[in-house]
Scaffold this active site. Structure first.
Site, PDB file in Angstrom:
ATOM      1  N   LYS A  33       0.889  -1.177   0.000  1.00 39.69           N
ATOM      2  CA  LYS A  33       0.000   0.000   0.000  1.00 39.69           C
ATOM      3  C   LYS A  33       0.922   1.220   0.000  1.00 39.69           C
ATOM      4  CE  LYS A  33      -1.741   2.998   1.981  1.00 39.69           C
ATOM      5  NZ  LYS A  33      -1.516   4.418   1.599  1.00 39.69           N
ATOM      6  N   GLU A  52       9.329   1.149  10.912  1.00 42.70           N
ATOM      7  CA  GLU A  52      10.397   2.146  10.714  1.00 42.70           C
ATOM      8  C   GLU A  52       9.735   3.503  10.821  1.00 42.70           C
ATOM      9  OE1 GLU A  52      13.407   1.304  10.597  1.00 42.70           O
ATOM     10  OE2 GLU A  52      13.494  -0.721   9.784  1.00 42.70           O
ATOM     11  N   CYS A 101      13.403  10.861   7.554  1.00 43.26           N
ATOM     12  CA  CYS A 101      13.375  10.399   8.944  1.00 43.26           C
ATOM     13  C   CYS A 101      14.786  10.334   9.530  1.00 43.26           C
ATOM     14  CB  CYS A 101      12.738   9.022   8.993  1.00 43.26           C
ATOM     15  SG  CYS A 101      13.530   7.879   7.870  1.00 43.26           S
ATOM     16  N   GLU A 147       9.755  16.120  15.145  1.00 41.90           N
ATOM     17  CA  GLU A 147      10.157  16.054  13.750  1.00 41.90           C
ATOM     18  C   GLU A 147       9.511  17.208  12.984  1.00 41.90           C
ATOM     19  OE1 GLU A 147       8.986  12.330  12.087  1.00 41.90           O
ATOM     20  OE2 GLU A 147      10.969  11.991  11.279  1.00 41.90           O
TER      21      GLU A 147
HETATM   22  P1  NAD Z   1       2.176   8.539   7.668  1.00 46.35           P
HETATM   23  O1  NAD Z   1       2.431   7.701   8.825  1.00 46.35           O
HETATM   24  O2  NAD Z   1       1.053   9.499   7.701  1.00 46.35           O
HETATM   25  O3  NAD Z   1       1.959   7.668   6.340  1.00 46.35           O
HETATM   26  C1  NAD Z   1       2.768   6.590   6.008  1.00 46.35           C
HETATM   27  C2  NAD Z   1       1.934   5.531   5.313  1.00 46.35           C
HETATM   28  O4  NAD Z   1       0.947   5.051   6.192  1.00 46.35           O
HETATM   29  C3  NAD Z   1       1.190   6.029   4.077  1.00 46.35           C
HETATM   30  O5  NAD Z   1       1.201   5.025   3.078  1.00 46.35           O
HETATM   31  C4  NAD Z   1      -0.215   6.234   4.594  1.00 46.35           C
HETATM   32  O6  NAD Z   1      -1.209   6.159   3.585  1.00 46.35           O
HETATM   33  C5  NAD Z   1      -0.330   5.082   5.567  1.00 46.35           C
HETATM   34  N1  NAD Z   1      -1.378   5.252   6.577  1.00 46.35           N
HETATM   35  C6  NAD Z   1      -1.871   6.408   7.098  1.00 46.35           C
HETATM   36  N2  NAD Z   1      -2.849   6.139   7.988  1.00 46.35           N
HETATM   37  C7  NAD Z   1      -2.967   4.788   8.051  1.00 46.35           C
HETATM   38  C8  NAD Z   1      -3.793   3.891   8.792  1.00 46.35           C
HETATM   39  N3  NAD Z   1      -4.703   4.347   9.656  1.00 46.35           N
HETATM   40  N4  NAD Z   1      -3.630   2.569   8.622  1.00 46.35           N
HETATM   41  C9  NAD Z   1      -2.704   2.095   7.753  1.00 46.35           C
HETATM   42  N5  NAD Z   1      -1.915   2.888   7.010  1.00 46.35           N
HETATM   43  C10 NAD Z   1      -2.039   4.222   7.155  1.00 46.35           C
HETATM   44  O7  NAD Z   1       3.554   9.245   7.451  1.00 46.35           O
HETATM   45  P2  NAD Z   1       3.913  10.406   6.467  1.00 46.35           P
HETATM   46  O8  NAD Z   1       3.593  11.690   7.123  1.00 46.35           O
HETATM   47  O9  NAD Z   1       3.320  10.151   5.156  1.00 46.35           O
HETATM   48  O10 NAD Z   1       5.478  10.173   6.356  1.00 46.35           O
HETATM   49  C11 NAD Z   1       6.362  10.848   7.093  1.00 46.35           C
HETATM   50  C12 NAD Z   1       6.769  10.079   8.322  1.00 46.35           C
HETATM   51  O11 NAD Z   1       7.398   8.859   7.979  1.00 46.35           O
HETATM   52  C13 NAD Z   1       7.765  10.821   9.150  1.00 46.35           C
HETATM   53  O12 NAD Z   1       7.412  10.781  10.493  1.00 46.35           O
HETATM   54  C14 NAD Z   1       9.072  10.091   8.925  1.00 46.35           C
HETATM   55  O13 NAD Z   1       9.987  10.195   9.944  1.00 46.35           O
HETATM   56  C15 NAD Z   1       8.612   8.712   8.683  1.00 46.35           C
HETATM   57  N6  NAD Z   1       9.581   7.985   7.874  1.00 46.35           N
HETATM   58  C16 NAD Z   1      10.305   7.007   8.474  1.00 46.35           C
HETATM   59  C17 NAD Z   1      11.249   6.288   7.759  1.00 46.35           C
HETATM   60  C18 NAD Z   1      12.058   5.196   8.400  1.00 46.35           C
HETATM   61  O14 NAD Z   1      12.562   4.345   7.715  1.00 46.35           O
HETATM   62  N7  NAD Z   1      12.211   5.155   9.697  1.00 46.35           N
HETATM   63  C19 NAD Z   1      11.415   6.545   6.408  1.00 46.35           C
HETATM   64  C20 NAD Z   1      10.653   7.540   5.819  1.00 46.35           C
HETATM   65  C21 NAD Z   1       9.719   8.244   6.570  1.00 46.35           C
END
Ligand code: NAD
Length: 482
Positions: A174, A248, A283, A383
C-alpha cells in the site's frame, strides 16, 4: 516503461484491476500540474490482492531460492535500464531534485542485488541430538502487508519487497497517495518478471486502503514506514491478529561536531546534506547539530554561508541543490514549526520564509533555515520534516551526550572527529540504531537500518532482515521410536 499512462490501477494477480470508481489527482509537487490519476482503492481491492497473494504463496514459497534470486536480478536490471525515466517521474511526483533522485535509483538497484545475493547464503541451522539431529528451519510467513511513505517512495518499496521476496513471502503493498507513481511503474515491471500474485499493489489513502490491509486476517506479517502515530496503529492492528510488525518510524537525530575536525569546510558540507537530503523530509535527517564551543562561531559563519548559497528551484534542473516540499499541507506544517520556534525564543540565524521561485507559483519552497535552540524546545524535540536545522553549542561531553540522547527517538546519529577515542566512545554512548562517523547517510547494503526507542522495531537492509521475514520451525529426527 509507458509514461503516457494517465490512470494507475491496483495491480492484483498480475493484472491491472480496472473496476475503480474513485480517483485521486496526482499533481507535480513543484508546479501543481496534473500528472496522473491514482486509484482510490479500499477494502474490496485489498481483500482481492491478499487472496491473490495467498494463492501465489503456495507456489512461490516452494520455488527455489536460486530461481527467486534470478528473477530479482532481472528486476534490478530492468529498473537500472529505466532509471532515468523513473528518476524524472519520481522527481515530478515528490518534488525532490533530479540529481538526488538518480542516486536513489542506483541505491534501490543495489539493494535488490544485495538481497538477491545474500538470500542464497541464508542458512538454516542444525545440531546433533542423542541418536539423531535437530534443525532450525526458516520458513516464510506468507502474505506480507507493506505500507510505505511518500518521501522516498521507490527506495522504500525496494527496502520492503527485496527481503520479503527472496525469503519466499508474497506481498501486498500500500503506497502513499501523495507520491507513488514510480513505485506503481516498478511494480508493473516486476509483474512482467515474477509469477502473478507474488507482488500486488493497492494504492489509496491510509484511512481506507491502509487500514483495510492491516486488519485483513490473512496477513501474516506487517511492515510499515511512516509516522509514529500511524506506526502505533499498524502495530496494534497486527497484534490484535497476533501478527508481528517491522516498524520504521520517525527521528530527531543528533549530529555532533568535535573541536578536533581537520577540514571544517568538508564537515559543513556534510552536515548540510545530513539535514537537507530529501529537502529535509527524511526520517534520518541530522536535524540537531551539536557544535563544540571552541569552533562554534567560525563553524556557524560557514554554515550560514553554505545554507544561503544553495540553489533552490526546479526539481528537474541539473543545478538545483534544494527543491520544495511534497505539498502545501506539508509546507504549512513546516512554517508552523518555524513560527513556533520563534515563539519559543529560538534564535533564527538564517531562512525562516517561504521561497518564491519563478515559474513555480504553486510550489512549496522554503528557505533552508537554521535556529540556535535549547534541546528542550519543541522544534528540537519534534520532527519538522522540512529544511530546518537546530544548532546547539556544547562544551561538556557528558552534558552533550545527555542532550543528544534526550529525545523520544533513536533512529540515526552522526559525528565528526579526527580522534579515534572520541569516535569509539561516542558511538557507544549514543542511543540510536545507527551511528555515522565522519560521513552522514553512509549507508550500503548490509548496514543495519532501524530505530531505538520510538523510532521503531526491527532492522531493514541487512542480513538480520532475512530473519524478520522468516519464522523458525524446529524439526528433530531420531533413528527409531523407543
Ligand atoms: P504517515 O504515517 O502518515 O503515512 C505513512 C503511510 O501510512 C502512508 O502510506 C499512509 O497512507 C499510511 N497510513 C496512514 N494512515 C494509516 C492507517 N490508519 N492505517 C494504515 N496505514 C495508514 O507518514 P507520512 O507523514 O506520510 O510520512 C512521514 C513520516 O514517515 C515521518 O514521520 C518520517 O519520519 C517517517 N519515515 C520514516 C522512515 C524510516 O525508515 N524510519 C522513512 C521515511 C519516513
Amino acid at each position: 516503461m509507458n509514461q503516457s499512462t494517465q490512470y494507475y490501477y491496483p495491480i492484483i494477480d498480475g493484472v491491472e484491476y480496472r473496476q475503480i470508481k474513485d480517483w485521486i489527482d496526482m499533481r507535480e509537487a513543484a508546479s501543481g500540474e496534473l500528472l496522473a490519476y491514482l486509484a482510490d482503492s479500499g477494502k474490496v481491492e485489498i481483500d482481492l490482492a491478499v487472496d491473490s497473494a495467498e494463492k501465489a504463496f503456495e507456489t512461490w514459497s516452494k520455488t527455489s531460492v536460486e530461481e527467486r534470486s534470478r528473477l530479482m536480478f532481472k528486476l534490478a536490471d530492468m529498473i537500472e535500464k529505466n532509471a532515468e525515466e523513473l528518476s524524472i517521474l519520481e522527481a515530478k511526483d515528490t518534488g525532490r531534485y533530479i540529481t538526488e533522485m538518480r542516486n536513489d535509483f542506483i541505491f534501490a538497484v543495489e539493494q535488490i542485488r544485495y538481497f538477491a545475493s545474500v538470500g542464497l547464503a541464508f542458512e538454516d541451522f542444525g545440531n546433533t541430538l542423542n541418536g539423531g539431529y535437530m534443525i532450525g528451519k526458516r520458513v516464510p510467513y506468507g502474505v506480507v502487508g507493506q505500507i510505505i511513505p511518500w518521501n522516498d517512495p521507490s527506495v522504500m518499496l525496494i527496502y520492503k519487497i527485496a527481503p520479503a521476496l527472496i525469503t519466499g513471502n508474497t506481498v501486498v503493498i500500500k503506497p502513499d497517495h501523495n507520491a507513488c507513481l514510480a513505485v506503481m511503474e516498478i511494480v508493473k515491471m516486476a509483474n512482467t518478471i515474477f509469477p502473478k500474485g507474488v507482488i500486488n499493489i493497492v494504492p489509496g489513502t491510509g484511512e481506507k486502503a491502509g487500514s483495510a490491509l492491516t486488519s485483513n486476517k490473512k496477513i501474516t506479517k506487517l511492515a510499515f514506514t511512516g509516522s509514529v502515530p500511524v506506526g502505533k496503529l499498524v502495530g496494534n492492528a497486527g497484534i490484535s491478529n497476533i501478527v508481528s510488525s517491522i516498524l520504521e518510524l520517525g527521528g530527531k537525530s543528533p549530529n555532533i561536531v568535535f573541536p578536533d575536525i581537520e577540514n571544517m569546510d568538508a564537515v559543513v558540507e556534510d552536515a548540510t546534506s545530513a539535514v537537507l537530503n530529501c529537502n529535509g523530509q527524511s526520517c534520518l535527517a541530522g536535524t540537531r547539530l551539536f557544535i563544540h564551543e571552541d569552533i562554534y562561531d567560525q563553524f556557524i559563519e560557514k554554515l550560514i554561508n553554505k545554507f544561503e548559497s544553495l540553489k533552490i528551484g526546479d526539481p528537474l534542473n541539473e543545478d538545483t541543490e534544494l527543491s520544495g516540499m511534497i505539498s502545501n499541507k506539508q509546507a504549512n506544517r513546516v512554517m508552523d514549526m518555524i513560527a513556533l520556534g520563534k515563539k519559543e525564543g529560538a534564535k533564527l540565524l538564517t531562512g525562516g520564509n517561504r521561497a518564491t521561485i519563478q515559474g513555480f507559483s504553486n510550489g512549496n519552497f522554503i528557505e533552508p533555515t537554521i535556529f540556535e535552540v535549547k534541546n528542550s524546545m519543541t522544534i528540537a524535540q519534534e520532527e519538522i520534516f522540512g529544511p530546518v536545522l537546530c544548532v546547539l553549542k556544547w562544551s561538556d561531553y557528558n552534558q552533550m551526550v545527555s542532550d543528544a540522547n534526550d529525545t523520544k527517538y533513536g533512529l540515526a546519529s552522526g559525528m565528526y572527529t579526527s580522534n579515534l577515542e572520541n569516535a569509539m566512545k561516542l558511538a557507544d554512548d549514543l542511543q540510536a540504531g545507527c551511528v555515522w562517523i565522519n560521513k552522514y547517510f553512509n549507508i550500503a547494503g548490509g548496514f543495519p537500518f532501524g530505530g531505538f526507542k520510538e523510532s521503531g522495531i526491527g532492522r531493514e537492509l541487512c542480513l538480520d532482515t532475512l530473519k524478520e521475514y522468516t519464522q523458525l520451525k524446529g524439526v528433530s529426527i531420531v533413528g527409531k521410536t523407543i
